[in-house]
Write a protein that holds these residues in place. Structure first.
Motif, PDB file in Angstrom:
ATOM      1  N   GLY A  55       0.753  -1.268   0.154  1.00  0.00           N
ATOM      2  CA  GLY A  55       0.071  -0.029   0.105  1.00  0.00           C
ATOM      3  C   GLY A  55       0.739   1.181  -0.085  1.00  0.00           C
ATOM      4  N   LEU A  56       0.284   2.078   0.482  1.00  0.00           N
ATOM      5  CA  LEU A  56       0.940   3.670   0.371  1.00  0.00           C
ATOM      6  C   LEU A  56       2.149   3.624   1.308  1.00  0.00           C
ATOM      7  CD1 LEU A  56      -1.803   6.484   0.497  1.00  0.00           C
ATOM      8  CD2 LEU A  56      -0.860   5.286  -1.636  1.00  0.00           C
ATOM      9  N   ASP A  57       3.249   4.414   1.081  1.00  0.00           N
ATOM     10  CA  ASP A  57       4.313   4.295   1.678  1.00  0.00           C
ATOM     11  C   ASP A  57       3.941   5.342   2.971  1.00  0.00           C
ATOM     12  OD1 ASP A  57       6.679   4.788   2.859  1.00  0.00           O
ATOM     13  OD2 ASP A  57       7.965   5.450   0.981  1.00  0.00           O
TER      14      ASP A  57
ATOM     15  N   LEU B 104       4.495  -1.623  13.041  1.00  0.00           N
ATOM     16  CA  LEU B 104       5.315  -2.590  12.152  1.00  0.00           C
ATOM     17  C   LEU B 104       6.648  -2.800  12.397  1.00  0.00           C
ATOM     18  CD1 LEU B 104       4.304  -0.488   8.624  1.00  0.00           C
ATOM     19  CD2 LEU B 104       4.031  -3.056   9.196  1.00  0.00           C
ATOM     20  N   LYS B 105       7.444  -1.718  12.955  1.00  0.00           N
ATOM     21  CA  LYS B 105       8.923  -2.060  13.407  1.00  0.00           C
ATOM     22  C   LYS B 105       8.966  -3.149  14.489  1.00  0.00           C
ATOM     23  CE  LYS B 105      10.715   1.147  10.739  1.00  0.00           C
ATOM     24  NZ  LYS B 105      11.430   0.740   9.672  1.00  0.00           N
ATOM     25  N   ALA B 106       7.970  -2.982  15.322  1.00  0.00           N
ATOM     26  CA  ALA B 106       8.220  -3.970  16.475  1.00  0.00           C
ATOM     27  C   ALA B 106       7.819  -5.622  16.147  1.00  0.00           C
ATOM     28  CB  ALA B 106       7.082  -3.442  17.637  1.00  0.00           C
ATOM     29  N   LYS B 107       7.189  -5.478  14.931  1.00  0.00           N
ATOM     30  CA  LYS B 107       6.958  -6.804  14.461  1.00  0.00           C
ATOM     31  C   LYS B 107       8.072  -7.773  14.423  1.00  0.00           C
ATOM     32  CE  LYS B 107       5.326  -8.046  10.177  1.00  0.00           C
ATOM     33  NZ  LYS B 107       5.047  -7.722   8.981  1.00  0.00           N
ATOM     34  N   LYS B 108       9.262  -7.152  14.358  1.00  0.00           N
ATOM     35  CA  LYS B 108      10.623  -8.059  14.080  1.00  0.00           C
ATOM     36  C   LYS B 108      10.964  -8.628  15.497  1.00  0.00           C
ATOM     37  CE  LYS B 108      11.835  -6.204   9.928  1.00  0.00           C
ATOM     38  NZ  LYS B 108      12.350  -5.569   9.064  1.00  0.00           N
TER      39      LYS B 108
HETATM   40  C1  LIG Z   1     -12.040  12.043   5.727  1.00  0.00           C
HETATM   41  C2  LIG Z   1     -11.356  11.630   4.550  1.00  0.00           C
HETATM   42  C3  LIG Z   1      -9.794  11.378   4.816  1.00  0.00           C
HETATM   43  C4  LIG Z   1      -9.246  11.073   3.801  1.00  0.00           C
HETATM   44  C5  LIG Z   1      -7.817  10.145   4.033  1.00  0.00           C
HETATM   45  C6  LIG Z   1      -7.605   9.335   3.088  1.00  0.00           C
HETATM   46  C7  LIG Z   1      -6.709   8.198   3.428  1.00  0.00           C
HETATM   47  C8  LIG Z   1      -5.986   7.282   2.424  1.00  0.00           C
HETATM   48  C9  LIG Z   1      -6.763   5.917   2.214  1.00  0.00           C
HETATM   49  C10 LIG Z   1      -6.561   5.067   1.440  1.00  0.00           C
HETATM   50  C11 LIG Z   1      -5.429   4.773   0.559  1.00  0.00           C
HETATM   51  C12 LIG Z   1      -4.491   3.803   1.176  1.00  0.00           C
HETATM   52  C13 LIG Z   1      -3.858   4.091   2.358  1.00  0.00           C
HETATM   53  C14 LIG Z   1      -2.583   2.966   2.669  1.00  0.00           C
HETATM   54  O1  LIG Z   1      -2.437   2.163   1.632  1.00  0.00           O
HETATM   55  S1  LIG Z   1      -1.928   3.115   3.984  1.00  0.00           S
HETATM   56  C15 LIG Z   1      -0.808   1.832   3.945  1.00  0.00           C
HETATM   57  C16 LIG Z   1      -1.444   0.695   4.836  1.00  0.00           C
HETATM   58  N1  LIG Z   1      -0.634  -0.569   4.611  1.00  0.00           N
HETATM   59  C17 LIG Z   1      -0.289  -1.504   5.628  1.00  0.00           C
HETATM   60  O2  LIG Z   1      -0.976  -1.162   6.514  1.00  0.00           O
HETATM   61  C18 LIG Z   1       0.441  -2.647   5.259  1.00  0.00           C
HETATM   62  C19 LIG Z   1       1.590  -2.492   6.503  1.00  0.00           C
HETATM   63  N2  LIG Z   1       2.608  -3.675   6.022  1.00  0.00           N
HETATM   64  C20 LIG Z   1       2.364  -4.888   6.575  1.00  0.00           C
HETATM   65  O3  LIG Z   1       1.601  -5.280   6.951  1.00  0.00           O
HETATM   66  C21 LIG Z   1       3.493  -5.868   5.943  1.00  0.00           C
HETATM   67  O4  LIG Z   1       4.693  -5.088   5.806  1.00  0.00           O
HETATM   68  C22 LIG Z   1       3.296  -6.821   4.774  1.00  0.00           C
HETATM   69  C23 LIG Z   1       2.315  -7.801   5.330  1.00  0.00           C
HETATM   70  C24 LIG Z   1       2.828  -5.858   3.565  1.00  0.00           C
HETATM   71  C25 LIG Z   1       4.552  -7.383   4.510  1.00  0.00           C
HETATM   72  O5  LIG Z   1       5.013  -8.142   5.871  1.00  0.00           O
HETATM   73  P1  LIG Z   1       6.771  -8.660   5.832  1.00  0.00           P
HETATM   74  O6  LIG Z   1       7.055  -9.339   4.460  1.00  0.00           O
HETATM   75  O7  LIG Z   1       6.955  -9.289   6.947  1.00  0.00           O
HETATM   76  O8  LIG Z   1       7.528  -7.193   5.773  1.00  0.00           O
HETATM   77  P2  LIG Z   1       7.893  -6.299   6.887  1.00  0.00           P
HETATM   78  O9  LIG Z   1       6.369  -5.936   7.606  1.00  0.00           O
HETATM   79  O10 LIG Z   1       8.811  -6.605   7.917  1.00  0.00           O
HETATM   80  O11 LIG Z   1       8.096  -4.909   5.945  1.00  0.00           O
HETATM   81  C26 LIG Z   1       9.308  -4.824   5.668  1.00  0.00           C
HETATM   82  C27 LIG Z   1       9.798  -3.344   5.805  1.00  0.00           C
HETATM   83  O12 LIG Z   1       8.857  -2.469   5.154  1.00  0.00           O
HETATM   84  C28 LIG Z   1       8.105  -1.441   5.837  1.00  0.00           C
HETATM   85  N3  LIG Z   1       6.912  -1.419   5.582  1.00  0.00           N
HETATM   86  C29 LIG Z   1       5.834  -2.114   5.463  1.00  0.00           C
HETATM   87  N4  LIG Z   1       4.636  -1.525   5.001  1.00  0.00           N
HETATM   88  C30 LIG Z   1       5.078  -0.161   4.806  1.00  0.00           C
HETATM   89  C31 LIG Z   1       4.156   0.674   4.204  1.00  0.00           C
HETATM   90  N5  LIG Z   1       3.026   0.690   3.867  1.00  0.00           N
HETATM   91  N6  LIG Z   1       4.815   1.976   3.990  1.00  0.00           N
HETATM   92  C32 LIG Z   1       6.250   2.247   4.447  1.00  0.00           C
HETATM   93  N7  LIG Z   1       6.914   0.952   4.808  1.00  0.00           N
HETATM   94  C33 LIG Z   1       6.548  -0.086   5.031  1.00  0.00           C
HETATM   95  C34 LIG Z   1       8.443  -2.192   7.314  1.00  0.00           C
HETATM   96  O13 LIG Z   1       8.179  -1.208   8.287  1.00  0.00           O
HETATM   97  C35 LIG Z   1       9.707  -2.790   7.156  1.00  0.00           C
HETATM   98  O14 LIG Z   1      10.887  -1.827   7.621  1.00  0.00           O
HETATM   99  P3  LIG Z   1      11.896  -2.023   8.100  1.00  0.00           P
HETATM  100  O15 LIG Z   1      11.797  -2.533   9.437  1.00  0.00           O
HETATM  101  O16 LIG Z   1      12.779  -0.822   7.994  1.00  0.00           O
HETATM  102  O17 LIG Z   1      12.633  -3.152   7.468  1.00  0.00           O
END
Ligand SMILES: CCCCCCCC/C=C\C/C=C/C(=O)SCCNC(=O)CCNC(=O)[C@H](O)C(C)(C)COP(=O)(O)OP(=O)(O)OC[C@H]1O[C@@H](n2cnc3c(N)ncnc32)[C@H](O)[C@@H]1OP(=O)(O)O
Length: 313
Positions: free
Chosen positions: A120-122, A309-313
């Protein structure tokens, strides 16, 4: 607006379009302008020319089969294909280039990294950023979605892993979704981050799975395992993860038997009202996103979500 079918004038335009034979596609594009040519110039191009081709940033890999006209578009933004500005601009540019390519008939959207289609979104782009940054970011989300949802091509999502939030948004913008069997999740979990899915995303969810199920899924921010997603109609087919791409290609080949013109006009007839509504309300939607996302309480929720998300590790 959403529920009304295409207007009388538009129906006449479409009928005329069908009647004029040779000039049909030119008329069709006039009736349904999918993209802005000026916008194309501002973005990195990604020509799909039959061999593996990557954009200047390599975050999107495209391979087009010249014989069948099927392009496979792979998101390649490790570790989890989070949709940052670079990936979204490259995706949009890629969708628009394929749209222009007259020999291209279908696109399959997938992830280069199995197990995660897109996270999803960063989220980092939404945390402690200026209102202007957030506004520009959201416009990129809108433009990417408009290019994919409004595409004349057959669009198929080969969801080879997790597919939350805006990952699901990409899937929902396609015509058909094939997802990997197993412990992978899909859904619009925005409320879990204290975010609210915008009207156009809510509407596509309703269009795909029906009002009651969509309303519930959106309120609780549900992420469904793939078998439940199939049962709800959120995805159309399941396949073992290693076969998702092959099954998508087989499915596209079935769709290619339908004449392109009738299929594309039918698709636009149902999608045009929502496309038009977002185009009309684009600035209002950007302002809402900017104001909501930068609100203190939402920033706090995003911070907590990042910590989780970070604490997952
Ligand atoms: C009243 C009107 C208001 C309007 C507002 C509108 C709002 C917008 C609405 C809709 C649009 C969409 C919004 C979004 O997309 S928000 C993002 C939501 N995403 C998530 O919740 C997913 C989060 N991630 C996960 O659950 C997992 O990472 C996974 C299942 C996808 C993969 O798991 P796994 O392989 O175990 O990887 P890790 O969790 O270990 O992640 C690796 C690494 O990547 C970082 N990370 C994960 N997801 C994201 C992300 N979305 N953005 C940035 N970074 C992400 C994670 O933190 C790890 O980082 P590291 O510790 O530094 O390695």
């Amino acid at each position: 607006v959403r529920n009304s079918l295409i207007s009388g004038n538009e129906t006449i335009k479409m009928a005329l379009t069908i009647a004029v034979g040779g000039r049909v596609w030119r008329k069709f594009f006039k009736t349904f302008p999918f993209r802005s040519n000026s916008a194309l110039k501002r973005f990195p191009t990604c020509r799909a020319n039959g061999r593996l081709y990557s954009t200047s940033s390599d975050v999107v890999l495209v391979r087009k089969d010249e014989e069948s006209g099927i392009a496979t578009v792979r998101m390649n933004n490790p570790p989890v294909n989070s949709l940052n500005p670079t990936l979204m601009v490259a995706l949009r540019s890629c969708f628009e280039e394929l749209e222009k390519d007259k020999t291209c008939r279908a696109l399959i959207l997938t992830s280069q990294k199995p197990k995660v289609f897109s996270a999803g979104l960063d989220i980092l782009q939404l945390y402690q950023k200026s209102p202007d940054h957030v506004a520009q970011f959201w416009e990129k989300v809108q433009d990417m979605w408009l290019a994919l949802y409004g595409s004349r091509l057959i669009t198929m999502a080969a969801i080879n892993g997790h597919c939350p939030a805006a990952g699901c948004l990409l899937g929902l913008a396609c015509d058909y979704r094939i997802m990997a069997e197993g412990n992978f999740r899909i859904g619009l979990n925005e409320t879990q981050l204290d975010l609210v899915a915008p009207f156009w995303l809510r509407q596509t969810m309703i269009d795909v799975i029906g009002y009651r199920q969509a309303e519930m899924a959106l309120m609780i921010g549900a992420l469904y395992p793939s078998d439940k997603a199939l049962q709800l109609g959120l995805v159309d087919k399941l396949a073992p993860i290693e076969d998702v791409q092959t099954v998508a290609e087989e499915e596209v080949k079935n769709w290619l038997k339908i004449p392109d013109q009738a299929r594309a006009i039918t698709k636009m007839a149902s999608r045009k009202p929502l496309l038009d509504e977002l185009r009309r309300r684009k600035q209002e939607d950007i302002q809402t996103f900017r104001d909501e996302t930068t609100r203190e309480s939402v920033q706090k929720s995003i911070q907590q979500y990042l910590e989780k998300l970070k604490a997952k590790k």
